[in-house]
Design an enzyme around this catalytic site. Structure first.
Site, PDB file in Angstrom:
ATOM      1  N   TYR A  69       0.825  -1.208   0.000  1.00  0.00           N
ATOM      2  CA  TYR A  69       0.000   0.000   0.000  1.00  0.00           C
ATOM      3  C   TYR A  69       0.858   1.256   0.000  1.00  0.00           C
ATOM      4  O   TYR A  69       0.515   2.257  -0.628  1.00  0.00           O
ATOM      5  CB  TYR A  69      -1.003  -0.007   1.164  1.00  0.00           C
ATOM      6  CG  TYR A  69      -2.235  -0.809   0.796  1.00  0.00           C
ATOM      7  CD1 TYR A  69      -3.154  -0.303  -0.122  1.00  0.00           C
ATOM      8  CD2 TYR A  69      -2.449  -2.078   1.306  1.00  0.00           C
ATOM      9  CE1 TYR A  69      -4.256  -1.043  -0.509  1.00  0.00           C
ATOM     10  CE2 TYR A  69      -3.552  -2.833   0.929  1.00  0.00           C
ATOM     11  CZ  TYR A  69      -4.456  -2.301   0.021  1.00  0.00           C
ATOM     12  OH  TYR A  69      -5.536  -3.035  -0.380  1.00  0.00           O
ATOM     13  N   GLN A 103     -14.781   1.325  -8.431  1.00  0.00           N
ATOM     14  CA  GLN A 103     -14.041   0.314  -7.678  1.00  0.00           C
ATOM     15  C   GLN A 103     -12.676   0.858  -7.291  1.00  0.00           C
ATOM     16  O   GLN A 103     -11.918   0.201  -6.587  1.00  0.00           O
ATOM     17  CB  GLN A 103     -13.841  -0.939  -8.546  1.00  0.00           C
ATOM     18  CG  GLN A 103     -15.131  -1.586  -8.971  1.00  0.00           C
ATOM     19  CD  GLN A 103     -14.898  -2.624 -10.067  1.00  0.00           C
ATOM     20  OE1 GLN A 103     -14.596  -3.778  -9.791  1.00  0.00           O
ATOM     21  NE2 GLN A 103     -15.022  -2.217 -11.301  1.00  0.00           N
ATOM     22  N   ASP A 106      -8.160   5.262  -5.717  1.00  0.00           N
ATOM     23  CA  ASP A 106      -7.097   6.251  -5.939  1.00  0.00           C
ATOM     24  C   ASP A 106      -7.509   7.705  -5.743  1.00  0.00           C
ATOM     25  O   ASP A 106      -6.654   8.602  -5.726  1.00  0.00           O
ATOM     26  CB  ASP A 106      -6.457   6.055  -7.327  1.00  0.00           C
ATOM     27  CG  ASP A 106      -7.458   6.176  -8.480  1.00  0.00           C
ATOM     28  OD1 ASP A 106      -8.487   6.872  -8.336  1.00  0.00           O
ATOM     29  OD2 ASP A 106      -7.203   5.567  -9.544  1.00  0.00           O
ATOM     30  N   HIS A 121     -14.918   0.085  -2.937  1.00  0.00           N
ATOM     31  CA  HIS A 121     -13.807  -0.611  -2.290  1.00  0.00           C
ATOM     32  C   HIS A 121     -13.024   0.264  -1.315  1.00  0.00           C
ATOM     33  O   HIS A 121     -11.965  -0.128  -0.857  1.00  0.00           O
ATOM     34  CB  HIS A 121     -12.859  -1.197  -3.347  1.00  0.00           C
ATOM     35  CG  HIS A 121     -13.500  -2.272  -4.178  1.00  0.00           C
ATOM     36  ND1 HIS A 121     -12.978  -2.729  -5.372  1.00  0.00           N
ATOM     37  CD2 HIS A 121     -14.630  -2.989  -3.977  1.00  0.00           C
ATOM     38  CE1 HIS A 121     -13.770  -3.679  -5.871  1.00  0.00           C
ATOM     39  NE2 HIS A 121     -14.774  -3.855  -5.054  1.00  0.00           N
TER      40      HIS A 121
END
Ligand code: OAD
Ligand code: ZN
Length: 242
Positions: A69, A103, A106, A121
């Site tokens: 991540y 989805q 960002d 998500h």
């Protein structure tokens, strides 16, 4: 294959829409330089998203999952929306009832001016504690501490929906609602493999929506779409949405 005539037809369809829903996936951010999950550059080290974005992977090796991540967060922090994102933000201001469902984690839809994307998500900047009920935003890139900890001493985790986890109920409810009532449902840049997101366009179609797909290549959804536009969304969406 799409011709200029087809594009003009789509433009008219969109201009006449009263209720429109759009589902986006990683492909819409590809031209911003954010790697997709299942493309050639989708791997980080030797791992696939399905091996890292799970509660089990985090339990076993939180450092590894956070390193992934941290890499994605640092990359995304340097990226900007592309003409595909901006076109959808423009479209939102032209249609009476418009719902953007994504989805993507960002945040590029927000940066492009989309008012309230339904983030199925989650969001890459959000974190939550694995023990107490702390939730917050953490913007630092790269992270100073990996894995990061909550002030209660426990591990923080990305506030992202991992494989095997439930989607936030209010958000998926609202997305279903939009799919069921849409007269046009557009799907952009998703491999249409991950559920339940992939069911939304089918739901829309069963309720009478015209389904328009924009993707570099055909997907499992393509046979059910009324219009399939093959090409980069950063080029096609601006042509479809003046
Ligand atoms: P994928 O990586 O599975 O699919 C990206 C899709 O975008 C593919 O169908 C590509 O053909 C298409 N594509 C790539 N570049 C494009 C471009 N310039 N224009 C148009 N289309 C393009 O990404 P998603 O479908 O978003 O979940 O993946 C779904 C979920 O699986 C993600 O949200 C993520 C992942 O694991 C989590 O991390 C929880
Ligand atoms: Zn805590």
């Amino acid at each position: 294959m799409m011709t200029a005539d087809n594009i003009a037809g789509i433009r008219e369809l969109l201009a006449a829409a009263k209720r429109l829903a759009v589902l986006t996936g990683a492909g819409i951010s590809a031209e911003s330089g954010v790697p997709t999950f299942r493309g050639v550059d989708g791997l980080w080290r030797k791992f696939r998203a399905e091996d890292l974005a799970t509660p089990g992977a985090f339990r076993e090796n939180p450092t590894l999952v956070w390193e992934w991540y941290d890499w994605r967060r640092t990359l995304v922090a340097q990226k900007k929306p592309n003409p595909g994102h901006f076109s959808l933000a423009r479209l939102e201001r032209q249609i009476p009832e418009f719902t953007l469902i994504t989805q993507n984690v960002d945040g590029l839809h927000d940066l492009a001016g989309s008012r309230r994307p339904l983030k199925l998500h989650g969001d890459i900047w959000s974190v939550r504690c694995t023990r107490c009920d702390y939730r917050g935003t953490m913007r630092q890139t790269p992270l100073a501490e990996i894995p990061p900890h909550c002030s209660c001493g426990s591990l923080l985790r990305p506030d992202i929906v991992w494989f095997g986890e439930m989607l936030p109920e209010r958000i998926i409810e609202e997305a279903w609602q939009a799919a069921q009532t849409a007269d046009i449902f557009m799907v952009v840049g998703t491999s249409a493999l991950v559920q339940p997101a992939a069911s939304l366009p089918m739901q829309a179609k069963q309720n009478g929506a015209v389904v328009i797909e924009v993707n570099l290549e055909e997907t499992p959804l393509s046979p059910y779409a009324d219009h399939v536009l093959l090409g980069p969304s950063g080029t096609l969406l601006p042509q479809m949405i003046p």
